[in-house]
Design a protein around this motif. Sequence first.
Motif, PDB file in Angstrom:
ATOM      1  N   UNK A  98     -40.639  12.565  24.359  1.00  0.00           N
ATOM      2  CA  UNK A  98     -39.370  12.590  25.084  1.00  0.00           C
ATOM      3  C   UNK A  98     -39.469  13.481  26.316  1.00  0.00           C
ATOM      4  N   UNK A  99     -40.188  14.592  26.170  1.00  0.00           N
ATOM      5  CA  UNK A  99     -40.350  15.499  27.296  1.00  0.00           C
ATOM      6  C   UNK A  99     -41.168  14.917  28.434  1.00  0.00           C
ATOM      7  N   UNK A 100     -41.940  13.869  28.146  1.00  0.00           N
ATOM      8  CA  UNK A 100     -42.784  13.236  29.161  1.00  0.00           C
ATOM      9  C   UNK A 100     -42.108  12.043  29.830  1.00  0.00           C
ATOM     10  N   UNK A 101     -40.971  11.637  29.333  1.00  0.00           N
ATOM     11  CA  UNK A 101     -40.303  10.443  29.868  1.00  0.00           C
ATOM     12  C   UNK A 101     -39.997  10.606  31.351  1.00  0.00           C
ATOM     13  N   UNK A 102     -40.508   9.671  32.144  1.00  0.00           N
ATOM     14  CA  UNK A 102     -40.243   9.673  33.579  1.00  0.00           C
ATOM     15  C   UNK A 102     -41.115  10.609  34.392  1.00  0.00           C
ATOM     16  N   UNK A 103     -42.016  11.350  33.755  1.00  0.00           N
ATOM     17  CA  UNK A 103     -42.825  12.322  34.484  1.00  0.00           C
ATOM     18  C   UNK A 103     -44.098  11.694  35.047  1.00  0.00           C
ATOM     19  N   UNK A 104     -44.576  12.292  36.133  1.00  0.00           N
ATOM     20  CA  UNK A 104     -45.806  11.845  36.790  1.00  0.00           C
ATOM     21  C   UNK A 104     -46.988  12.738  36.466  1.00  0.00           C
ATOM     22  N   UNK A 105     -46.697  13.948  35.978  1.00  0.00           N
ATOM     23  CA  UNK A 105     -47.776  14.911  35.721  1.00  0.00           C
ATOM     24  C   UNK A 105     -47.300  15.956  34.728  1.00  0.00           C
ATOM     25  N   UNK A 106     -48.269  16.656  34.149  1.00  0.00           N
ATOM     26  CA  UNK A 106     -48.015  17.771  33.232  1.00  0.00           C
ATOM     27  C   UNK A 106     -48.694  19.017  33.778  1.00  0.00           C
ATOM     28  N   UNK A 107     -47.962  20.126  33.781  1.00  0.00           N
ATOM     29  CA  UNK A 107     -48.577  21.434  34.003  1.00  0.00           C
ATOM     30  C   UNK A 107     -48.374  22.240  32.732  1.00  0.00           C
ATOM     31  N   UNK A 108     -49.467  22.657  32.124  1.00  0.00           N
ATOM     32  CA  UNK A 108     -49.399  23.449  30.901  1.00  0.00           C
ATOM     33  C   UNK A 108     -49.736  24.899  31.216  1.00  0.00           C
ATOM     34  N   UNK A 109     -48.769  25.777  30.977  1.00  0.00           N
ATOM     35  CA  UNK A 109     -48.995  27.216  31.121  1.00  0.00           C
ATOM     36  C   UNK A 109     -49.192  27.848  29.753  1.00  0.00           C
ATOM     37  N   UNK A 110     -49.574  27.028  28.789  1.00  0.00           N
ATOM     38  CA  UNK A 110     -49.783  27.515  27.427  1.00  0.00           C
ATOM     39  C   UNK A 110     -51.064  28.343  27.338  1.00  0.00           C
ATOM     40  N   UNK A 111     -51.031  29.323  26.466  1.00  0.00           N
ATOM     41  CA  UNK A 111     -52.211  30.127  26.207  1.00  0.00           C
ATOM     42  C   UNK A 111     -52.146  30.675  24.800  1.00  0.00           C
ATOM     43  N   UNK A 112     -53.280  31.055  24.220  1.00  0.00           N
ATOM     44  CA  UNK A 112     -53.306  31.541  22.842  1.00  0.00           C
ATOM     45  C   UNK A 112     -52.785  32.961  22.719  1.00  0.00           C
ATOM     46  N   UNK A 113     -52.368  33.322  21.514  1.00  0.00           N
ATOM     47  CA  UNK A 113     -51.960  34.691  21.235  1.00  0.00           C
ATOM     48  C   UNK A 113     -53.182  35.606  21.239  1.00  0.00           C
ATOM     49  N   UNK A 114     -53.039  36.787  21.828  1.00  0.00           N
ATOM     50  CA  UNK A 114     -54.123  37.772  21.840  1.00  0.00           C
ATOM     51  C   UNK A 114     -53.910  38.853  20.791  1.00  0.00           C
ATOM     52  N   UNK A 115     -52.945  38.661  19.910  1.00  0.00           N
ATOM     53  CA  UNK A 115     -52.681  39.647  18.864  1.00  0.00           C
ATOM     54  C   UNK A 115     -53.785  39.603  17.818  1.00  0.00           C
ATOM     55  N   UNK A 116     -54.263  40.769  17.457  1.00  0.00           N
ATOM     56  CA  UNK A 116     -55.277  40.859  16.409  1.00  0.00           C
ATOM     57  C   UNK A 116     -54.674  40.380  15.090  1.00  0.00           C
ATOM     58  N   UNK A 117     -55.443  39.642  14.326  1.00  0.00           N
ATOM     59  CA  UNK A 117     -54.960  39.156  13.047  1.00  0.00           C
ATOM     60  C   UNK A 117     -54.282  37.807  13.111  1.00  0.00           C
ATOM     61  N   UNK A 118     -54.076  37.285  14.322  1.00  0.00           N
ATOM     62  CA  UNK A 118     -53.484  35.958  14.455  1.00  0.00           C
ATOM     63  C   UNK A 118     -54.446  34.911  13.897  1.00  0.00           C
ATOM     64  N   UNK A 119     -53.906  33.971  13.154  1.00  0.00           N
ATOM     65  CA  UNK A 119     -54.734  32.906  12.585  1.00  0.00           C
ATOM     66  C   UNK A 119     -54.160  31.547  12.967  1.00  0.00           C
ATOM     67  N   UNK A 120     -54.948  30.503  12.719  1.00  0.00           N
ATOM     68  CA  UNK A 120     -54.489  29.159  13.015  1.00  0.00           C
ATOM     69  C   UNK A 120     -54.714  28.795  14.469  1.00  0.00           C
ATOM     70  N   UNK A 121     -54.532  27.518  14.778  1.00  0.00           N
ATOM     71  CA  UNK A 121     -54.753  27.031  16.141  1.00  0.00           C
ATOM     72  C   UNK A 121     -53.558  26.197  16.622  1.00  0.00           C
ATOM     73  N   UNK A 122     -52.352  26.780  16.637  1.00  0.00           N
ATOM     74  CA  UNK A 122     -51.171  25.999  17.022  1.00  0.00           C
ATOM     75  C   UNK A 122     -51.193  25.525  18.459  1.00  0.00           C
ATOM     76  N   UNK A 123     -51.778  26.320  19.372  1.00  0.00           N
ATOM     77  CA  UNK A 123     -51.776  25.909  20.771  1.00  0.00           C
ATOM     78  C   UNK A 123     -52.818  24.813  21.018  1.00  0.00           C
ATOM     79  N   UNK A 124     -53.971  24.918  20.381  1.00  0.00           N
ATOM     80  CA  UNK A 124     -54.966  23.851  20.488  1.00  0.00           C
ATOM     81  C   UNK A 124     -54.426  22.559  19.873  1.00  0.00           C
TER      82      UNK A 124
END
Length: 212
Positions: free
Chosen positions: A59-85
Motif C-alpha cells: 500500500x505504501x508503494x502505490x503510485x510511487x516511482x521510487x523508494x528511498x530507504x533510510x533504514x539502518x540496523x540497531x547498534x545496541x549491544x545485545x540486539x538480536x534478530x534481523x528485522x531490518x534485513x
Amino acid sequence: MQVTVFGATGGIGRHVVDQLLTAGHDVVAYARNPAKLDRHDPRLRLVTGELADHERVREGLEGSNAVISALGPSLKRGTTGTPVADGTRTIVEAMQATGVRRFIGLATPSIADPRDKPTLKARILPILANLMFPNALRELQGMTQAVTDSGLDWTIARITNPTNKNPTGTTRDGYLGVDDVGSAMTRTDIAAFLVGQLTDTTYQHAAPAISN
C-alpha cells in the motif's frame, strides 16, 4: 515524482522527507509512527505500518516511482534478530510485485563494493564491525544482499560517521582505495545525496562510499 520513504522518522529519513517536499516531489512516509514527523504538507501521505506487513508495505508503494530507504540496523549491544534485513526483503518483494524499479538505500563501508581496492581500511572495517556490532553487520549484509540480488535499479550509499552538524553542501564519493573519501558526513548532506540519486544514474547498481 512520487517517492516512498522508509525510515522516514529517523535522523536521516526526516531530512530526506523535507528535501523531497522542498524539491516538489510527492512523498509517502512509511513508518511505525509517521506522526513523529510532525510535518503537514498536501504532498505528504503518511502510512502507518510494520516492515513485516507485506500488504501494508505494498500500500505504501502505490503510485510511487521510487523508494528511498533510510533504514539502518540497531547498534545496541545485545540486539538480536534481523528485522531490518527481513524488512528490506519485504520492500524488495513489494517493489518487484508493483513494478517500482528504483531503490536508493544505505549501508556502511564494512560491506564491500566490487570496485573497492584492497586497502588497510577496507580490510579493517568489517573486522571491527564484526567485533563491535556483530548483529548490525549481519543486518547490513542481509539488507545489501536483498537489494543487490533483486534485479532492481539500485544505489546503496555507504556511510561511516553521520553527524548532526550543519550541512556543508559538499560530498566526496567513490570507492575505497580509489577515491578520496573520508568518514564523517552530516545527516542533511547524506539525505541530499540520496535524493540526488533519483535523477543521477552515475552509481546505478553500485555502492559508493560517501563523506563530506
